[in-house]
Design an enzyme around this catalytic site. Structure first.
Site, PDB file in Angstrom:
ATOM      1  N   HIS A  94      -1.918   0.254  -9.804  1.00 33.11           N
ATOM      2  CA  HIS A  94      -2.437  -0.690  -8.803  1.00 33.11           C
ATOM      3  C   HIS A  94      -3.053  -1.927  -9.477  1.00 33.11           C
ATOM      4  O   HIS A  94      -4.244  -2.198  -9.353  1.00 33.11           O
ATOM      5  CB  HIS A  94      -3.478   0.004  -7.902  1.00 33.11           C
ATOM      6  CG  HIS A  94      -3.696  -0.713  -6.606  1.00 33.11           C
ATOM      7  ND1 HIS A  94      -3.969  -0.068  -5.425  1.00 33.11           N
ATOM      8  CD2 HIS A  94      -3.677  -2.031  -6.295  1.00 33.11           C
ATOM      9  CE1 HIS A  94      -4.118  -0.957  -4.454  1.00 33.11           C
ATOM     10  NE2 HIS A  94      -3.942  -2.169  -4.968  1.00 33.11           N
ATOM     11  N   GLU A 127      -4.210   7.580  -4.938  1.00 35.13           N
ATOM     12  CA  GLU A 127      -4.533   6.844  -6.162  1.00 35.13           C
ATOM     13  C   GLU A 127      -5.848   7.345  -6.727  1.00 35.13           C
ATOM     14  O   GLU A 127      -6.779   7.563  -5.945  1.00 35.13           O
ATOM     15  CB  GLU A 127      -4.614   5.348  -5.878  1.00 35.13           C
ATOM     16  CG  GLU A 127      -3.269   4.774  -5.458  1.00 35.13           C
ATOM     17  CD  GLU A 127      -3.291   3.284  -5.166  1.00 35.13           C
ATOM     18  OE1 GLU A 127      -4.333   2.639  -5.412  1.00 35.13           O
ATOM     19  OE2 GLU A 127      -2.277   2.768  -4.684  1.00 35.13           O
ATOM     20  N   ARG A 134       0.865  -1.182   0.000  1.00 32.35           N
ATOM     21  CA  ARG A 134       0.000   0.000   0.000  1.00 32.35           C
ATOM     22  C   ARG A 134       0.899   1.228   0.000  1.00 32.35           C
ATOM     23  O   ARG A 134       1.960   1.227   0.636  1.00 32.35           O
ATOM     24  CB  ARG A 134      -0.895   0.037   1.242  1.00 32.35           C
ATOM     25  CG  ARG A 134      -2.022  -0.976   1.259  1.00 32.35           C
ATOM     26  CD  ARG A 134      -3.144  -0.618   0.273  1.00 32.35           C
ATOM     27  NE  ARG A 134      -4.259  -1.554   0.331  1.00 32.35           N
ATOM     28  CZ  ARG A 134      -4.412  -2.620  -0.470  1.00 32.35           C
ATOM     29  NH1 ARG A 134      -3.518  -2.893  -1.401  1.00 32.35           N
ATOM     30  NH2 ARG A 134      -5.474  -3.404  -0.354  1.00 32.35           N
TER      31      ARG A 134
HETATM   32  P1  NAP Z   1      -0.254 -11.608   4.850  1.00 32.54           P
HETATM   33  O1  NAP Z   1      -0.167 -13.038   4.423  1.00 32.54           O
HETATM   34  O2  NAP Z   1      -1.065 -11.274   6.047  1.00 32.54           O
HETATM   35  O3  NAP Z   1       1.246 -11.071   5.013  1.00 32.54           O
HETATM   36  C1  NAP Z   1       1.562  -9.890   5.647  1.00 32.54           C
HETATM   37  C2  NAP Z   1       2.867 -10.100   6.392  1.00 32.54           C
HETATM   38  O4  NAP Z   1       3.263  -8.865   6.972  1.00 32.54           O
HETATM   39  C3  NAP Z   1       2.749 -11.127   7.534  1.00 32.54           C
HETATM   40  O5  NAP Z   1       3.782 -12.075   7.390  1.00 32.54           O
HETATM   41  C4  NAP Z   1       2.903 -10.291   8.790  1.00 32.54           C
HETATM   42  O6  NAP Z   1       3.608 -10.945   9.836  1.00 32.54           O
HETATM   43  C5  NAP Z   1       3.736  -9.132   8.291  1.00 32.54           C
HETATM   44  N1  NAP Z   1       3.577  -7.944   9.119  1.00 32.54           N
HETATM   45  C6  NAP Z   1       2.427  -7.362   9.538  1.00 32.54           C
HETATM   46  N2  NAP Z   1       2.709  -6.263  10.262  1.00 32.54           N
HETATM   47  C7  NAP Z   1       4.049  -6.163  10.312  1.00 32.54           C
HETATM   48  C8  NAP Z   1       4.945  -5.250  10.922  1.00 32.54           C
HETATM   49  N3  NAP Z   1       4.484  -4.205  11.636  1.00 32.54           N
HETATM   50  N4  NAP Z   1       6.277  -5.451  10.769  1.00 32.54           N
HETATM   51  C9  NAP Z   1       6.736  -6.506  10.062  1.00 32.54           C
HETATM   52  N5  NAP Z   1       5.930  -7.407   9.466  1.00 32.54           N
HETATM   53  C10 NAP Z   1       4.608  -7.238   9.589  1.00 32.54           C
HETATM   54  O7  NAP Z   1      -0.858 -10.716   3.677  1.00 32.54           O
HETATM   55  P2  NAP Z   1      -0.657 -10.911   2.090  1.00 32.54           P
HETATM   56  O8  NAP Z   1      -1.759 -11.733   1.534  1.00 32.54           O
HETATM   57  O9  NAP Z   1       0.741 -11.302   1.831  1.00 32.54           O
HETATM   58  O10 NAP Z   1      -0.928  -9.397   1.616  1.00 32.54           O
HETATM   59  C11 NAP Z   1      -0.096  -8.359   2.091  1.00 32.54           C
HETATM   60  C12 NAP Z   1      -0.618  -7.009   1.658  1.00 32.54           C
HETATM   61  O11 NAP Z   1      -0.397  -6.849   0.276  1.00 32.54           O
HETATM   62  C13 NAP Z   1      -2.132  -6.799   1.803  1.00 32.54           C
HETATM   63  O12 NAP Z   1      -2.475  -6.410   3.119  1.00 32.54           O
HETATM   64  C14 NAP Z   1      -2.420  -5.717   0.790  1.00 32.54           C
HETATM   65  O13 NAP Z   1      -2.353  -4.451   1.392  1.00 32.54           O
HETATM   66  C15 NAP Z   1      -1.294  -5.859  -0.211  1.00 32.54           C
HETATM   67  N6  NAP Z   1      -1.784  -6.287  -1.532  1.00 32.54           N
HETATM   68  C16 NAP Z   1      -1.598  -5.452  -2.589  1.00 32.54           C
HETATM   69  C17 NAP Z   1      -2.042  -5.842  -3.834  1.00 32.54           C
HETATM   70  C18 NAP Z   1      -1.847  -4.954  -5.032  1.00 32.54           C
HETATM   71  O14 NAP Z   1      -2.721  -4.911  -5.876  1.00 32.54           O
HETATM   72  N7  NAP Z   1      -0.725  -4.276  -5.147  1.00 32.54           N
HETATM   73  C19 NAP Z   1      -2.668  -7.076  -4.015  1.00 32.54           C
HETATM   74  C20 NAP Z   1      -2.824  -7.898  -2.903  1.00 32.54           C
HETATM   75  C21 NAP Z   1      -2.383  -7.497  -1.657  1.00 32.54           C
HETATM   76  P3  NAP Z   1       3.073 -12.308  10.510  1.00 32.54           P
HETATM   77  O15 NAP Z   1       3.408 -13.382   9.527  1.00 32.54           O
HETATM   78  O16 NAP Z   1       3.854 -12.414  11.755  1.00 32.54           O
HETATM   79  O17 NAP Z   1       1.601 -12.108  10.705  1.00 32.54           O
END
Ligand code: NAP
Length: 324
Positions: free
Chosen positions: A285, A266, A237
């Protein structure tokens, strides 16, 4: 009588028919075009909302006393007040997993495009500037064998790292809230403190969710820690980084280049310096934006909302505490 669902997202005709078996549907393809009164009267009847496009505020929720479930067609839910929903007993569902690989593909496309200057040089050819063999001024950087630093090592972060480690022989570092021993074993990934990772990585790729803890996680001090040859990638994000600090870092040569799918504002205003820098690749995006994946995301949202309306637990429930 069937419950009522407001459809904001794009559903295929078969998804629409499937959802219609469980609910009476009200399609609001352009909620912003409706008058406040029209939106309020639609909300008053609604038991469910699928998709996004309405700002979920306490006022909106007050106007929707029957609302039981919101099914976003995204994995991120940083724009939705989860606690407020839970207090009101409203379930929130998202669409993890089905978009992981596609979003990781987008991340890797940005890594390749920035390192090899793909967009810049393709435009250069189109502008008729290829008149002789190119020299070092137009050379890029290798990706294979370099160090990939993942900030956030969840589903998408791990999928990007797999591409780097297994496809490109990259060394993987990660900074993440929790330890990931299985991935250390699978990919040889090593955990680092954020500052250590920034100093060591050739590519820094951000995949943490936007939360109060991660807003502006990277700013002036963090970009200053990175190598001058480093390439920065953001597929999470926009607000996870301080965008002005990134612009300064790129303008001052603190880092080499950036590949960005997400921005603080955006659509990205055309006046943004990021839109003009040759060493920055900007995407609108499109992390999950393929036909197949958007269809799978919509299907997951339909499955979630159908289960919720039948009193069953949705597949991807963000706030189990809402089910009292
Ligand atoms: P996820 O599986 O929940 O992965 C997020 C990771 O970030 C987890 O491993 C979490 O740690 C870690 N984390 C959370 N807070 C943190 C902090 N303060 N410091 C360090 N690490 C931290 O989510 P995901 O499915 O990979 O998606 C991640 C993000 O990508 C989404 O929330 C979304 O905003 C973004 N996204 C963007 C697009 C796009 O179109 N560009 C598409 C999809 C998603 P833990 O493992 O310990 O919980």
């Amino acid at each position: 009588m069937k419950k009522s669902v407001i459809v904001l997202g794009q559903l295929s005709s078969s998804q629409w028919v499937e959802l219609e078996q469980h609910a009476q549907l009200v399609g609001l393809s352009k909620p912003l075009d409706l008058t406040q009164q029209e939106v309020l009267s639609t909300l008053a009847q609604a038991h469910g909302i699928i998709g996004s496009g309405l700002a979920i505020t306490p006022q909106l929720l007050d106007a929707a006393p029957n609302l039981e479930v919101i099914a976003t067609i995204s994995v991120g839910y940083d724009n939705i007040p989860v606690e407020e929903l839970s207090q009101r007993g409203i379930m929130l569902c998202n669409t993890p997993d089905v978009l992981t690989e596609t979003t990781a593909d987008t991340g890797f496309a940005l890594i390749m495009a920035t390192a090899r200057r793909v967009v810049e040089l393709a435009e250069w050819v189109k502008a008729g500037k290829w008149q002789a063999s190119i020299g070092p001024a137009l050379f890029g950087s290798d990706v294979h064998g370099k160090t990939l630093g993942m900030v956030g090592f969840g589903r998408i972060g791990q999928a990007v790292a797999r591409r780097g480690a297994l496809g490109f022989g990259m060394r993987v570092l990660y900074a993440n809230a929790s330890h990931k021993p299985a991935l250390e074993k699978e990919l040889g990934a090593q955990r680092r403190e954020l500052n250590e990772l920034l100093a060591e990585a050739d590519f820094v790729c951000v995949t943490v969710p936007l939360t109060a803890d991660t807003e502006h996680l990277l700013g002036t001090n963090e970009f200053a820690l990175m190598k001058p040859s480093a390439i920065f990638i953001n597929i999470a994000r926009g607000k996870v980084i301080d965008e002005n600090a990134l612009i300064d870092a790129l303008e001052n040569g603190t880092i080499q280049a950036a590949g960005l799918d997400v921005f603080e504002q955006e659509p990205l205003p055309s006046s943004s310096p990021l839109a003009k820098m040759p060493n920055v690749v900007t995407l609108p995006h499109i992390g999950s934006a393929t036909h197949e994946t958007r269809d799978a995301m919509a299907q997951r949202a339909v499955d979630n909302i159908c289960l919720a309306l039948q009193g069953e637990r949705p597949i991807s429930l963000v706030n189990p505490e809402a089910c009292r």
